[in-house]
Design a protein around this motif. Structure first.
Motif, PDB file in Angstrom:
ATOM      1  N   ILE A  77     -66.657 -11.823  22.005  1.00  0.00           N
ATOM      2  CA  ILE A  77     -66.581 -11.410  20.592  1.00  0.00           C
ATOM      3  C   ILE A  77     -67.622 -10.326  20.334  1.00  0.00           C
ATOM      4  O   ILE A  77     -68.806 -10.505  20.645  1.00  0.00           O
ATOM      5  N   ASN A  78     -67.203  -9.194  19.770  1.00  0.00           N
ATOM      6  CA  ASN A  78     -68.126  -8.092  19.518  1.00  0.00           C
ATOM      7  C   ASN A  78     -68.834  -8.243  18.174  1.00  0.00           C
ATOM      8  O   ASN A  78     -68.661  -9.243  17.463  1.00  0.00           O
ATOM      9  N   ARG A  79     -69.619  -7.248  17.828  1.00  0.00           N
ATOM     10  CA  ARG A  79     -70.429  -7.310  16.614  1.00  0.00           C
ATOM     11  C   ARG A  79     -69.582  -7.345  15.338  1.00  0.00           C
ATOM     12  O   ARG A  79     -70.043  -7.790  14.284  1.00  0.00           O
ATOM     13  N   LEU A  80     -68.346  -6.878  15.427  1.00  0.00           N
ATOM     14  CA  LEU A  80     -67.441  -6.916  14.268  1.00  0.00           C
ATOM     15  C   LEU A  80     -66.800  -8.289  14.094  1.00  0.00           C
ATOM     16  O   LEU A  80     -66.126  -8.543  13.102  1.00  0.00           O
ATOM     17  N   GLY A  81     -67.009  -9.150  15.087  1.00  0.00           N
ATOM     18  CA  GLY A  81     -66.400 -10.476  15.041  1.00  0.00           C
ATOM     19  C   GLY A  81     -65.007 -10.499  15.642  1.00  0.00           C
ATOM     20  O   GLY A  81     -64.223 -11.411  15.361  1.00  0.00           O
ATOM     21  N   TRP A  82     -64.701  -9.508  16.469  1.00  0.00           N
ATOM     22  CA  TRP A  82     -63.361  -9.392  17.050  1.00  0.00           C
ATOM     23  C   TRP A  82     -63.365  -9.570  18.559  1.00  0.00           C
ATOM     24  O   TRP A  82     -64.260  -9.091  19.259  1.00  0.00           O
ATOM     25  N   THR A  83     -62.333 -10.221  19.060  1.00  0.00           N
ATOM     26  CA  THR A  83     -62.070 -10.300  20.492  1.00  0.00           C
ATOM     27  C   THR A  83     -61.182  -9.108  20.875  1.00  0.00           C
ATOM     28  O   THR A  83     -60.716  -8.367  20.006  1.00  0.00           O
ATOM     29  N   GLY A  90     -62.112 -15.631   9.191  1.00  0.00           N
ATOM     30  CA  GLY A  90     -61.261 -16.784   9.428  1.00  0.00           C
ATOM     31  C   GLY A  90     -59.783 -16.471   9.585  1.00  0.00           C
ATOM     32  O   GLY A  90     -58.949 -17.382   9.593  1.00  0.00           O
ATOM     33  N   VAL A  91     -59.441 -15.185   9.714  1.00  0.00           N
ATOM     34  CA  VAL A  91     -58.039 -14.788   9.866  1.00  0.00           C
ATOM     35  C   VAL A  91     -57.673 -14.771  11.348  1.00  0.00           C
ATOM     36  O   VAL A  91     -58.333 -14.112  12.158  1.00  0.00           O
ATOM     37  N   SER A  92     -56.621 -15.479  11.707  1.00  0.00           N
ATOM     38  CA  SER A  92     -56.224 -15.613  13.107  1.00  0.00           C
ATOM     39  C   SER A  92     -55.464 -14.383  13.589  1.00  0.00           C
ATOM     40  O   SER A  92     -54.948 -13.598  12.793  1.00  0.00           O
ATOM     41  N   PRO A  93     -55.352 -14.229  14.907  1.00  0.00           N
ATOM     42  CA  PRO A  93     -54.547 -13.133  15.456  1.00  0.00           C
ATOM     43  C   PRO A  93     -53.107 -13.150  14.942  1.00  0.00           C
ATOM     44  O   PRO A  93     -52.554 -12.096  14.605  1.00  0.00           O
ATOM     45  N   LEU A  94     -52.499 -14.328  14.890  1.00  0.00           N
ATOM     46  CA  LEU A  94     -51.118 -14.424  14.417  1.00  0.00           C
ATOM     47  C   LEU A  94     -51.007 -13.975  12.963  1.00  0.00           C
ATOM     48  O   LEU A  94     -50.063 -13.257  12.599  1.00  0.00           O
ATOM     49  N   GLU A  95     -51.960 -14.364  12.141  1.00  0.00           N
ATOM     50  CA  GLU A  95     -51.942 -13.964  10.730  1.00  0.00           C
ATOM     51  C   GLU A  95     -52.080 -12.448  10.596  1.00  0.00           C
ATOM     52  O   GLU A  95     -51.413 -11.837   9.748  1.00  0.00           O
ATOM     53  N   HIS A  96     -52.917 -11.849  11.412  1.00  0.00           N
ATOM     54  CA  HIS A  96     -53.062 -10.389  11.376  1.00  0.00           C
ATOM     55  C   HIS A  96     -51.754  -9.715  11.774  1.00  0.00           C
ATOM     56  O   HIS A  96     -51.344  -8.717  11.167  1.00  0.00           O
ATOM     57  N   ALA A  97     -51.095 -10.257  12.796  1.00  0.00           N
ATOM     58  CA  ALA A  97     -49.822  -9.687  13.244  1.00  0.00           C
ATOM     59  C   ALA A  97     -48.751  -9.821  12.159  1.00  0.00           C
ATOM     60  O   ALA A  97     -47.974  -8.887  11.911  1.00  0.00           O
ATOM     61  N   LYS A  98     -48.718 -10.960  11.499  1.00  0.00           N
ATOM     62  CA  LYS A  98     -47.745 -11.190  10.414  1.00  0.00           C
ATOM     63  C   LYS A  98     -47.990 -10.220   9.268  1.00  0.00           C
ATOM     64  O   LYS A  98     -47.050  -9.643   8.713  1.00  0.00           O
ATOM     65  N   HIS A  99     -49.244 -10.056   8.907  1.00  0.00           N
ATOM     66  CA  HIS A  99     -49.605  -9.169   7.798  1.00  0.00           C
ATOM     67  C   HIS A  99     -49.161  -7.743   8.058  1.00  0.00           C
ATOM     68  O   HIS A  99     -48.770  -7.023   7.130  1.00  0.00           O
TER      69      HIS A  99
END
Length: 202
Positions: A140-146, A182-191
């Motif tokens: 996980i980077n400094r932005l909080g992303w994998t 707290g937003v999951s990868p799937l939620e980001h893809a759906k959005h």
């Protein structure tokens, strides 16, 4: 106080960096024969190998690595030849740095690994090479992303980024790790309406 006896040597060091950036193979080879300091840095912390890596001058990179250049040496912005290869999609450069002992756990100014940088830009071939190593897929980077989140959030949902998502999931990427909100990868893809990614994440 200026030590004038050191000035000719410093000139040679800066020339090595300059000629490496310019792709001047003969000049670089000549300077290396004259034992120019291969790890010398300019005012921006750039060494000859990093200068060559930015322009993907592979012949010069071969010369420098053969002469003992450190593929993990970073400039002031925390870029190394290895990390440059991952972000710019320079597959041959990546292979050369890996063979020369690149630290796959090395991180950039965002605390991002090469895998994260490649995922962001949709560099499928880079991802494939990195997944052959023991690089941490869920870093996980400094932005909080994998890497998985970067491929979705910063990707365009097209074939290359979708393939990156597939490769990461197959390599064991944890699809439940959310961003810092707290937003999951799937939620980001759906959005974003990335249907193919949604299938891979669902």
């Amino acid at each position: 106080m200026v030590n004038y006896s050191e000035q000719p040597q410093r000139k040679k060091e800066l020339q090595l960096i300059q000629f490496s950036a310019e792709g001047n193979v003969k000049a670089v080879a000549d300077l290396l024969k004259n034992n120019s300091n291969i790890h010398a840095q300019d005012g921006e912390g750039t060494c000859a190998l990093v200068a060559a890596a930015y322009k993907n001058h592979l012949e010069i990179i071969d010369l420098l690595i053969s002469a003992g250049a450190d593929v993990n040496m970073k400039d002031n912005t925390l870029q190394s030849a290895y990390l440059i290869a991952t972000s710019e999609g320079y597959v041959e450069l990546l292979k050369k740095t890996l063979r020369a002992g690149a630290d796959v756990h090395s991180t950039d100014s965002y605390n991002g690994t090469g895998l994260i940088r490649a995922a962001d830009r949709g560099h499928v071939e880079i991802i494939q090479e990195l997944l052959k190593t023991d690089i941490r897929v869920n870093h996980i980077n400094r932005l909080g992303w994998t890497a998985l989140l970067e491929a979705i959030i910063l990707g365009d949902g097209g074939k290359r980024h979708t393939e990156v998502v597939r490769l990461l999931v197959e390599a064991g990427a944890d699809t439940s790790i959310p961003d810092k909100d707290g937003v999951s990868p799937l939620e980001h893809a759906k959005h974003r309406g990335f249907e193919e990614m949604m299938k891979l994440l669902g």
